[in-house]
Design an enzyme around this catalytic site. Structure first.
Site, PDB file in Angstrom:
ATOM      1  N   LYS A 102     -15.644  -1.502  -4.771  1.00 38.66           N
ATOM      2  CA  LYS A 102     -15.312  -2.819  -5.328  1.00 38.66           C
ATOM      3  C   LYS A 102     -16.547  -3.450  -5.956  1.00 38.66           C
ATOM      4  O   LYS A 102     -17.649  -3.374  -5.393  1.00 38.66           O
ATOM      5  CB  LYS A 102     -14.743  -3.712  -4.220  1.00 38.66           C
ATOM      6  N   SER A 177      -7.921  -9.576  -3.999  1.00 39.31           N
ATOM      7  CA  SER A 177      -8.836  -9.420  -5.114  1.00 39.31           C
ATOM      8  C   SER A 177      -9.348  -7.998  -5.316  1.00 39.31           C
ATOM      9  O   SER A 177      -9.985  -7.704  -6.320  1.00 39.31           O
ATOM     10  CB  SER A 177     -10.026 -10.355  -4.937  1.00 39.31           C
ATOM     11  N   SER A 201      -7.652  -9.919   0.769  1.00 41.91           N
ATOM     12  CA  SER A 201      -7.977  -9.207  -0.466  1.00 41.91           C
ATOM     13  C   SER A 201      -8.026  -7.699  -0.364  1.00 41.91           C
ATOM     14  O   SER A 201      -8.111  -7.012  -1.385  1.00 41.91           O
ATOM     15  CB  SER A 201      -9.306  -9.725  -1.037  1.00 41.91           C
TER      16      SER A 201
END
Length: 510
Positions: A102, A177, A201
């Protein structure tokens, strides 16, 4: 004869303020200092500057960079921010595994944006702790996955690079996210991924994309070298297509972050998760949390699929019964002031790293945040701008009253879950109450989608506040779209969660 080096001119690390600046600060803080007091402070300011000058000269410890790499290249793919090829040790638990990271996690020499225009141009010179652990075990890091702008959305459309499409239907949201990580797993482009989770997320995109995602116990996996949202909510964890792979990656990255909450990590050892999860769940007690199915947005088919999936665990020898945790319905309300004021003080006032926790502060990341925020604050995402205004209003008028009360209530909420987990080995509820929604097509559509998406956090955010581990696994499909089942366990008992998830995965796959 040349003078000693201590006498040479050095560019000042901090500029001495004008007296008028101190007067303005005094007025803003309503301290009512006298002109004489302010003049004395101004005269003595050089002492502080000398201290800061020396502090700046002392070399600080750096996170290690153990493996060579080239910077890679910018990808045009919707779910990749940057492609690279960093190979770790020749042997290890992750040998032969490709891993996406990420884009809020620092990888030395690879550009990082945290999904935002604010950090454009920043390249960290260090590896986050979990990156070193992955490479030490032979992992092959193949790129940075797109995340939502400042990790502050669940819609998979706010990243500065554009929307991330759901791997099942390109018109739908992949969740956020950690949108790119889940989407790439769903597309089978990578074997494993790293996600971050402050309000769901990891779990929300895992639910939307039909994959497995685990938010570990708070502090179990080091958050060192990762962009922070609020230090008491920050979690980083594994994402995968299978429970076995999820357990394997957790095994590699786990190993406590002593800078977060050392009171919780004494005398705890890291189990070999991947070797334990097939042991079976005969005799396990599973509680279906009544309130977890009560969201106003709950779609009937989602509730039905999750209950049906949980009940199938009886076939593996577990007992499944309803349980009630009334305070769960207020869990997101307890989390909200912490996220609201916490993120403002950490991300905005604290330039992405914040204050008041012991551990390694990524100073280059902090300075990059500060420059971006100073030069282009208008480039912050709309959702974060809204939170900034609300947080500033609350702080000016009510100080930290609501943050403090929410933190006190976290203890009550924690006890409510702990009490339920005394009667049950794990708790189960839908990860999100709705199936994946369409990506927005314009500003008006975005507003409507943003309002609807808030419901996806109701079951997730409370466990960021309390720190309990929680995993999302695909429970089945409705109208061709995946539905996530969330399994919650006792703190530091990821093993039991993974066992239950693996037992269900076997039943589902058969």
């Amino acid at each position: 004869m040349a003078s000693g080096t201590q006498d040479l001119y050095k560019s000042p690390v901090c500029q001495k303020p004008h007296l008028d600046e101190l007067k303005q600060i005094d007025a803003d803080l309503r301290l009512k200092l006298s002109d004489e007091d302010l003049k004395e402070m101004h005269d003595n300011f050089q002492g502080l500057i000398s201290t800061l000058q020396r502090l700046n000269e002392i070399p600080e410890p750096q996170l290690s960079v153990k493996y060579p790499r080239t910077p890679g290249y910018r990808s045009e793919d919707d779910a990749w921010y940057w492609k690279c090829d960093i190979k770790g040790a020749a042997k290890g638990k992750l040998a032969g595994k490709t891993i996406g990271i990420k884009d809020n996690v620092a990888v030395a020499g690879v550009p990082m944006t945290n999904g935002s225009k604010i950090l454009e141009g920043y390249t960290p010179e260090f590896d986050a702790t979990i990156i070193t652990r992955i490479l030490d075990e032979g992992g092959n890091i193949v790129g940075k996955t797109v995340c939502e702008d400042m990790c502050y959305s669940v819609l998979s459309c706010t990243a500065s690079t554009g929307p991330v499409k759901n791997p099942i239907d390109s018109k739908l949201s992949a969740g956020g996210s950690s949108s790119g990580s889940a989407a790439l797993l769903g597309r089978k482009e990578i074997d494993l991924a790293i996600g971050g989770d402050q309000g769901g997320s990891i779990r929300i995109p895992s639910s939307c994309c039909g994959t497995v995602g685990l938010k570990p116990t708070f502090g179990l996996v080091p958050y060192t070298g990762i962009a922070s949202l609020e230090s008491t909510l920050d979690h980083v964890g594994p994402m995968a297509r299978t429970v076995t792979d999820c357990a394997l990656l957790l095994e590699v990255i786990a190993g406590y972050d002593e800078g977060r909450d050392p009171r919780q990590i004494q005398n705890i050892t890291i189990p070999q998760y991947s070797q334990l999860i097939d042991a079976g769940i005969e005799g396990f007690k599973i509680g279906l949390v009544k309130e977890g199915f009560e969201s106003q947005a709950m779609e009937a088919d989602v509730a039905e699929i999750v209950k049906g999936a949980a009940n199938k665990l009886r076939g593996a020898g577990a007992t499944v019964n309803d349980t009630s945790i009334p305070l769960h319905n207020d869990g997101i309300k307890i989390w909200h002031p912490i996220a609201l004021q916490g993120q403002y003080n950490c991300m905005i006032k604290g330039n992405g790293t914040g204050y008041n926790w012991r551990g390694h502060y990524p100073t280059s990341m902090q300075e990059a945040f500060a420059r971006g925020l100073f030069t282009r604050p208008y480039d912050l995402p709309h959702s974060l701008k809204k939170s900034c205004v609300m947080a500033e209003y609350i702080q000016r008028n009510y100080q930290n009253k609501f943050y403090a009360k929410a933190m006190n209530l976290v203890q009550v909420l924690t006890k409510a879950y702990d009490d339920a987990l005394k009667e049950c080995d794990v708790l189960i509820m839908p990860t999100v109450p709705i199936k994946p929604t369409a990506l927005p097509t314009g500003n008006n559509d975005l507003k409507e989608k943003r309002s609807k998406a808030a419901c996806t956090m109701k079951n997730n955010a409370p466990f960021n506040a309390t720190g309990h581990p929680a995993l999302s696994i695909n429970a089945g499909f409705s109208e061709g779209l995946p539905v996530g089942m969330m399994i919650i366990g006792k703190k530091y008992d990821e093993t039991t969660i993974l066992k239950v998830a693996r037992a269900y995965e076997k039943i589902r796959n058969n």
